[in-house]
Design a protein around this motif. Sequence first.
Motif, PDB file in Angstrom:
ATOM      1  N   UNK A  73       4.473  -6.433  -5.144  1.00  0.00           N
ATOM      2  CA  UNK A  73       4.920  -6.664  -6.294  1.00  0.00           C
ATOM      3  C   UNK A  73       3.907  -5.834  -6.814  1.00  0.00           C
ATOM      4  N   UNK A  74       2.091  -5.867  -6.345  1.00  0.00           N
ATOM      5  CA  UNK A  74       1.263  -5.811  -6.755  1.00  0.00           C
ATOM      6  C   UNK A  74       1.249  -4.345  -7.215  1.00  0.00           C
ATOM      7  N   UNK A  75       1.372  -3.644  -5.648  1.00  0.00           N
ATOM      8  CA  UNK A  75       1.298  -3.126  -5.375  1.00  0.00           C
ATOM      9  C   UNK A  75       2.178  -1.438  -5.755  1.00  0.00           C
ATOM     10  N   UNK A  76       3.628  -2.412  -6.850  1.00  0.00           N
ATOM     11  CA  UNK A  76       4.327  -1.758  -7.053  1.00  0.00           C
ATOM     12  C   UNK A  76       3.711  -0.789  -7.782  1.00  0.00           C
ATOM     13  N   UNK A  77       3.390  -2.286  -8.533  1.00  0.00           N
ATOM     14  CA  UNK A  77       2.554  -1.782 -10.084  1.00  0.00           C
ATOM     15  C   UNK A  77       1.363  -0.969 -10.517  1.00  0.00           C
ATOM     16  N   UNK A  78       0.740  -1.200  -9.004  1.00  0.00           N
ATOM     17  CA  UNK A  78      -0.614  -0.560  -9.224  1.00  0.00           C
ATOM     18  C   UNK A  78      -0.760   1.402  -8.758  1.00  0.00           C
ATOM     19  N   UNK A  79       0.607   1.495  -8.360  1.00  0.00           N
ATOM     20  CA  UNK A  79       0.912   3.018  -8.476  1.00  0.00           C
ATOM     21  C   UNK A  79       1.266   3.403 -10.428  1.00  0.00           C
ATOM     22  N   UNK A  80       1.309   2.419 -11.087  1.00  0.00           N
ATOM     23  CA  UNK A  80       1.895   2.903 -12.577  1.00  0.00           C
ATOM     24  C   UNK A  80       0.576   2.773 -12.608  1.00  0.00           C
ATOM     25  N   UNK A 135       9.511   1.522  -5.624  1.00  0.00           N
ATOM     26  CA  UNK A 135       9.709   0.709  -5.861  1.00  0.00           C
ATOM     27  C   UNK A 135      10.084  -0.795  -4.655  1.00  0.00           C
ATOM     28  N   UNK A 136      11.307  -0.349  -5.467  1.00  0.00           N
ATOM     29  CA  UNK A 136      12.531  -1.425  -5.120  1.00  0.00           C
ATOM     30  C   UNK A 136      12.828  -1.208  -3.236  1.00  0.00           C
ATOM     31  N   UNK A 137      12.372  -0.476  -2.653  1.00  0.00           N
ATOM     32  CA  UNK A 137      13.099  -0.477  -1.298  1.00  0.00           C
ATOM     33  C   UNK A 137      12.188  -0.984  -0.244  1.00  0.00           C
ATOM     34  N   UNK A 138      10.358  -0.946  -0.992  1.00  0.00           N
ATOM     35  CA  UNK A 138       9.194  -1.715   0.032  1.00  0.00           C
ATOM     36  C   UNK A 138       9.363  -2.778  -0.352  1.00  0.00           C
ATOM     37  N   UNK A 139       9.599  -3.495  -2.282  1.00  0.00           N
ATOM     38  CA  UNK A 139       9.724  -4.279  -1.787  1.00  0.00           C
ATOM     39  C   UNK A 139      11.226  -5.638  -1.191  1.00  0.00           C
ATOM     40  N   UNK A 179       6.295 -14.005 -11.713  1.00  0.00           N
ATOM     41  CA  UNK A 179       5.302 -12.571 -13.109  1.00  0.00           C
ATOM     42  C   UNK A 179       5.431 -11.591 -12.587  1.00  0.00           C
ATOM     43  N   UNK A 180       5.365 -11.122 -11.398  1.00  0.00           N
ATOM     44  CA  UNK A 180       5.175  -9.060 -11.057  1.00  0.00           C
ATOM     45  C   UNK A 180       5.874  -8.993 -10.845  1.00  0.00           C
ATOM     46  N   UNK A 181       6.817  -9.277 -10.062  1.00  0.00           N
ATOM     47  CA  UNK A 181       8.475  -8.995 -10.295  1.00  0.00           C
ATOM     48  C   UNK A 181       9.428  -8.530 -11.937  1.00  0.00           C
ATOM     49  N   UNK A 182       8.994 -10.023 -12.397  1.00  0.00           N
ATOM     50  CA  UNK A 182       9.102  -9.251 -14.418  1.00  0.00           C
ATOM     51  C   UNK A 182       8.068  -8.311 -14.702  1.00  0.00           C
ATOM     52  N   UNK A 183       7.133  -7.990 -14.437  1.00  0.00           N
ATOM     53  CA  UNK A 183       6.190  -7.190 -15.439  1.00  0.00           C
ATOM     54  C   UNK A 183       7.367  -5.846 -14.230  1.00  0.00           C
ATOM     55  N   UNK A 184       7.575  -5.590 -13.385  1.00  0.00           N
ATOM     56  CA  UNK A 184       8.034  -4.494 -12.412  1.00  0.00           C
ATOM     57  C   UNK A 184       9.309  -4.376 -13.291  1.00  0.00           C
ATOM     58  N   UNK A 194       0.701  -1.242   0.033  1.00  0.00           N
ATOM     59  CA  UNK A 194      -0.052   0.202  -0.408  1.00  0.00           C
ATOM     60  C   UNK A 194       1.013   1.240  -0.084  1.00  0.00           C
ATOM     61  N   UNK A 195       1.566   0.918   1.057  1.00  0.00           N
ATOM     62  CA  UNK A 195       2.831   2.200   0.808  1.00  0.00           C
ATOM     63  C   UNK A 195       3.843   2.537  -0.950  1.00  0.00           C
ATOM     64  N   UNK A 196       3.738   1.485  -1.205  1.00  0.00           N
ATOM     65  CA  UNK A 196       4.251   2.042  -2.121  1.00  0.00           C
ATOM     66  C   UNK A 196       3.701   2.096  -3.461  1.00  0.00           C
ATOM     67  N   UNK A 197       2.217   1.420  -3.867  1.00  0.00           N
ATOM     68  CA  UNK A 197       1.321   2.246  -4.266  1.00  0.00           C
ATOM     69  C   UNK A 197       1.156   3.697  -4.216  1.00  0.00           C
ATOM     70  N   UNK A 198       1.315   4.480  -2.941  1.00  0.00           N
ATOM     71  CA  UNK A 198       1.177   5.506  -2.924  1.00  0.00           C
ATOM     72  C   UNK A 198       2.866   6.471  -3.478  1.00  0.00           C
TER      73      UNK A 198
END
Length: 464
Positions: free
Chosen positions: A389-396, A326-330, A446-451, A304-308
């Motif tokens: 990973x899903x949260x990182x992609x949602x931020x985009x 993205x990478x910090x949250x991951x 798959x999520x991290x590959x897409x990121x 959620x924090x990564x999304x924001x």
Amino acid sequence: MQAAIASASSSRPWRDELRATLSLAWPMMLANLTMQLIQATDVILLGWLGPTELAAAALALSLSFGMILFALGVLTASSPMIASALGARFNSVRDVRRTFRQSLWAAVMMTVPTLIVLWNAEPIILAFGQEPELARLAAWFLKGYMWVIPPWMLFQVMRNFVSAMERPGWVLIISSAGIPLNGLVSWSLIFGHFGLPALGLIGGGIGSSIVWTAMALALAIVILTDRQFRRFHLFGRFWRPDWRRFRQLFLLGGPIGLTMGFEGGVFSAAAYLMGLFGAPSVAAHQIALQIAATTFMVPLALGQAATVRVGLAYGRGDRDGITLAGWTAFGLGTVFMTVMAALMYVFPRDLITLFLDDTPGNAAVISLGVSFLLVAALFQVVDGAQVVGAGMLRGLHDARVPMVFALFGYWAIGLGVGVALAFAMDWRGIGIWTGLAAGLGVVAILMIWRWTRRETLGLIHASA
């Protein structure tokens, strides 16, 4: 000397992002944990009634789980939408208000069918091949618990707003107060204290409904009175339609909701498959799931924090900021879940007996719960990786392809492997949990590959 200065300068953005992510995420972590502990409190109290009652409550909660997560996913779309508006700054008050109002509309729209399904729970549960007595008890519990849905939906809409405003501390305060309140109210209604009748299962459901209503009202009062929040006039003329923003919310939130619903649905399906092996398997599954869900709250908050944080950088057109966020949250999520995996592996029985007394009557449930928790230890890291990973992609504002990943990973791989191992290989409950682990692993990859291929795939606009 110059090299040392350059090195310190290059590491400073990472330290700054780590500080910013933790300052946003830690109240979310505690808020997530406190909300999860409210349900865990119910599971503990219902466990005191006996394994049969606990199994019935597990089937009831599993019936609502997938629908609740779908709704949560749709409403989650408001967080990156608000964050992007705040990042862009121009006309942000109006854009934030539009998104919030249409989130309320979406919450009402999703509440109605959910209540209809839960009101008719008994024939639905019977249709899944469950024992008639468990179906009857589960439906009785839901008659009280289903009224959690309206205030819970409202609470999530308001929570997304205060989180996007980077002030989730209010959610933490209110949720923290909800834990002892839920324990006291549910305990009194289940077992009959302070002059109240002993209602048993339905008392736990009614107690949760009362507490969530109080929490939603408390957060609404904060939003109406806090100086930083009230300038948005979020509840003013909430009945006015804004079909363009409503459509935008579902275009982004629909795939997010399906992604989360697919994950929640596969765990719900697992509970009903456990029911084919008897009540002890269902009860053990619910206890192990509660423990795994509790640890999951931390990477969920980091997602959620990564999304924001990613959403704010995306709104500014800051390519380096997107990468840092993205990478910090991951990294934080991976470290935490590694520690949790070790704890589950070393102390499985101690964790299971937090929910059930270690007595001969509970021996079968405890033994199964320990075996399930050992499998859960194996998938902790990938579970954290897929949600962050899903949260990182949602931020985009990237949600559709992750939805396909979730459908394939959770249902084709997770449920497919689980059913094959449970029935064809006769692994029973262990087979179901092993399948869940396989599905989570595939989705994480798959999520991290897409990121990592976000620029090649055109997920970042040209000005970033």
